[in-house]
Enzyme design. Structure first.
Site, PDB file in Angstrom:
ATOM      1  N   TRP A 117       4.960  -1.955   5.382  1.00  0.00           N
ATOM      2  CA  TRP A 117       5.750  -1.952   4.144  1.00  0.00           C
ATOM      3  C   TRP A 117       6.286  -3.334   3.825  1.00  0.00           C
ATOM      4  O   TRP A 117       6.216  -3.788   2.672  1.00  0.00           O
ATOM      5  CB  TRP A 117       6.860  -0.908   4.208  1.00  0.00           C
ATOM      6  N   ASP A 189      14.749  -2.764   2.392  1.00  0.00           N
ATOM      7  CA  ASP A 189      14.007  -1.575   1.956  1.00  0.00           C
ATOM      8  C   ASP A 189      14.376  -0.477   2.958  1.00  0.00           C
ATOM      9  O   ASP A 189      13.900  -0.490   4.097  1.00  0.00           O
ATOM     10  CB  ASP A 189      12.501  -1.876   1.976  1.00  0.00           C
ATOM     11  N   LYS A 213      11.627  10.405   1.037  1.00  0.00           N
ATOM     12  CA  LYS A 213      11.622  10.498   2.490  1.00  0.00           C
ATOM     13  C   LYS A 213      12.837  11.289   2.950  1.00  0.00           C
ATOM     14  O   LYS A 213      12.716  12.238   3.703  1.00  0.00           O
ATOM     15  CB  LYS A 213      11.622   9.096   3.129  1.00  0.00           C
TER      16      LYS A 213
HETATM   17  C1  PLP Z   1       7.251   5.266   1.351  1.00  0.00           C
HETATM   18  C2  PLP Z   1       7.747   3.874   1.422  1.00  0.00           C
HETATM   19  C3  PLP Z   1       7.569   2.967   0.355  1.00  0.00           C
HETATM   20  C4  PLP Z   1       6.744   3.292  -0.858  1.00  0.00           C
HETATM   21  O1  PLP Z   1       7.356   4.197  -1.672  1.00  0.00           O
HETATM   22  P1  PLP Z   1       6.652   4.702  -3.013  1.00  0.00           P
HETATM   23  O2  PLP Z   1       7.729   5.584  -3.546  1.00  0.00           O
HETATM   24  O3  PLP Z   1       5.410   5.413  -2.642  1.00  0.00           O
HETATM   25  O4  PLP Z   1       6.383   3.527  -3.869  1.00  0.00           O
HETATM   26  C5  PLP Z   1       8.111   1.708   0.479  1.00  0.00           C
HETATM   27  N1  PLP Z   1       8.780   1.334   1.573  1.00  0.00           N
HETATM   28  C6  PLP Z   1       8.957   2.174   2.615  1.00  0.00           C
HETATM   29  C7  PLP Z   1       9.708   1.716   3.823  1.00  0.00           C
HETATM   30  C8  PLP Z   1       8.447   3.467   2.570  1.00  0.00           C
HETATM   31  O5  PLP Z   1       8.625   4.300   3.606  1.00  0.00           O
END
Ligand code: PLP
Length: 377
Positions: A117, A189, A213
């Site tokens: 990521w 993030d 998530k």
């Molecule tokens: C799932 C995830 C993303 C991507 O998210 P989307 O909503 O699919 O764009 C980005 N960063 C992390 C850490 C993730 O787990």
């Protein structure tokens, strides 16, 4: 232990399991939403105007509950946006990279790459600013020591992914950029561990995460940003993605993802009923300890991540004999344990044990893992 609706346990990395109480409540409110006093308004939430008093009450409550749960200070804005974590990989540099500019008017940002990521974030930011690699972990099984990061004085911010969902790597404390001699803002993030633990906002300028998530349905993206960082967006930044514009209109510059906000709001109320983030964190520690202990205590399974940065939320594990993977997954499904297949880029298994997975779910998983080992080891 049978769950409320006798459903299997779902270990999906995202979109992921929701608390059953929340799903049941939403089902009961689907056709005709009741306000706090129980009075039905004649519409379902997805049929309401986002500017009507019914939805505004849902929105206001969700924001206040989230602020309370995550102890978000008053000088940070909570934005409910769309586009997911990946869109934020562009939206963050569009908004923050020009906090400091060079003579050519270009901004810069530093990236610490610890998994898929943060690697994606680094690549995307290069379209909008000078993206610089401050550190990169070999093989994505550890986090490089913060004192070794090559931080640049011209960087407006330093980006980290505080929980790498695919590789199962988590920062158990956030870096303090000031003590590292950097005047940049820390951007995290926190898509896959938001609301699983507390956040030290003193160290953070901006945090973002997709909801799917650990907060609610896909479609909602959470941004928490200190208010003095608003107003420096690049000219090319789309208006709907300009944090200042979004903040000024209380996330209503354009239609927000109303149903996802409502669902996340129900999750926030559920989290409060569980005792808030401290109680969730204690439960998450217990769940993760049980699972890692089971993996480490066997000669049959392994996890390659350095112990001090193993994720409490996403636990990748591998069978030493990968030829048994399909049998493991088939038996798991049979035992009521769903979506354990690892991400295609790393293989093996991955159990995502977000807030909505109770300890009983992890106990069911570890019991199955031990059974499988006995019959195949
Ligand atoms: C799932 C995830 C993303 C991507 O998210 P989307 O909503 O699919 O764009 C980005 N960063 C992390 C850490 C993730 O787990």
């Amino acid at each position: 232990m049978a769950s409320l609706l006798h459903r299997p346990y779902n270990f999906s990395a995202g979109p992921a399991a929701m608390p059953e109480e929340v799903l049941a409540q939403a089902a009961g409110e689907m056709l005709n939403w009741p306000d706090a006093s129980g009075k039905r308004c004649g519409m379902g939430v997805m049929e309401m105007s986002h500017r009507g008093k019914e939805f505004l009450s849902i929105y206001t409550q969700a924001e206040a509950d989230l602020r309370e749960l995550l102890s978000v200070p008053a000088n940070y804005r909570i934005l409910f946006m769309q586009g997911g974590g990946l869109a934020e990989n562009a939206i963050v540099p569009l908004n923050l990279s020009a906090l400091k500019k060079d003579a050519m008017g270009r901004g810069a940002a530093d990236f610490v790459v610890t998994g898929s990521w943060s690697e994606k974030s680094f690549a995307e930011a290069g379209k909008y600013c000078q993206a610089k690699l401050a550190a990169k972990a070999d093989g994505f099984t550890s986090i490089p020591e913060a004192s070794s990061w090559q931080l640049n004085t011209d960087a407006s911010y330093v980006h980290i992914c505080s929980n790498e969902t695919i590789h199962g790597i988590e920062y158990h404390s956030l870096p303090d950029l000031k003590t590292l001699g950097s005047k940049a803002e820390l951007v995290i993030d926190f898509s896959s561990h938001v609301a699983s633990r507390s956040v030290n906002w003193n160290l953070v300028g901006l945090a973002f995460g997709g909801a799917q998530k650990n907060l609610g349905p896909a479609g909602l993206t959470l941004v928490v940003v200190r208010d003095d960082l608003l107003g420096s967006a690049m000219e090319i930044c789309p208006s709907a993605f300009n944090y200042q514009t979004v903040a000024k209109s209380d996330s209503m510059y354009n239609t927000p993802p109303t149903y996802s906000i409502y669902m996340a709001g129900l999750v926030f109320q559920w989290l409060k009923r569980q005792g808030g983030i401290a109680a969730m964190e204690a439960a998450n520690v217990a769940k993760a300890e049980l699972l890692y202990r089971t993996v480490d205590g066997s000669g049959f399974y392994f996890n390659p991540v350095q112990r001090d940065c193993r994720s409490r939320m996403n636990v990748p594990f591998f069978l030493r004999d990968a030829s048994l993977n399909d049998a493991f997954l088939a038996g798991a499904k049979e035992a009521g344990l769903l979506q354990l297949k690892g991400h295609k880029s790393v293989g093996g298994m991955r159990a995502s044990i977000y807030n909505a997975i109770p300890l009983a779910g992890v106990q069911a998983l570890t019991a199955y893992m031990q059974d499988f080992e006995r019959s195949h080891g």
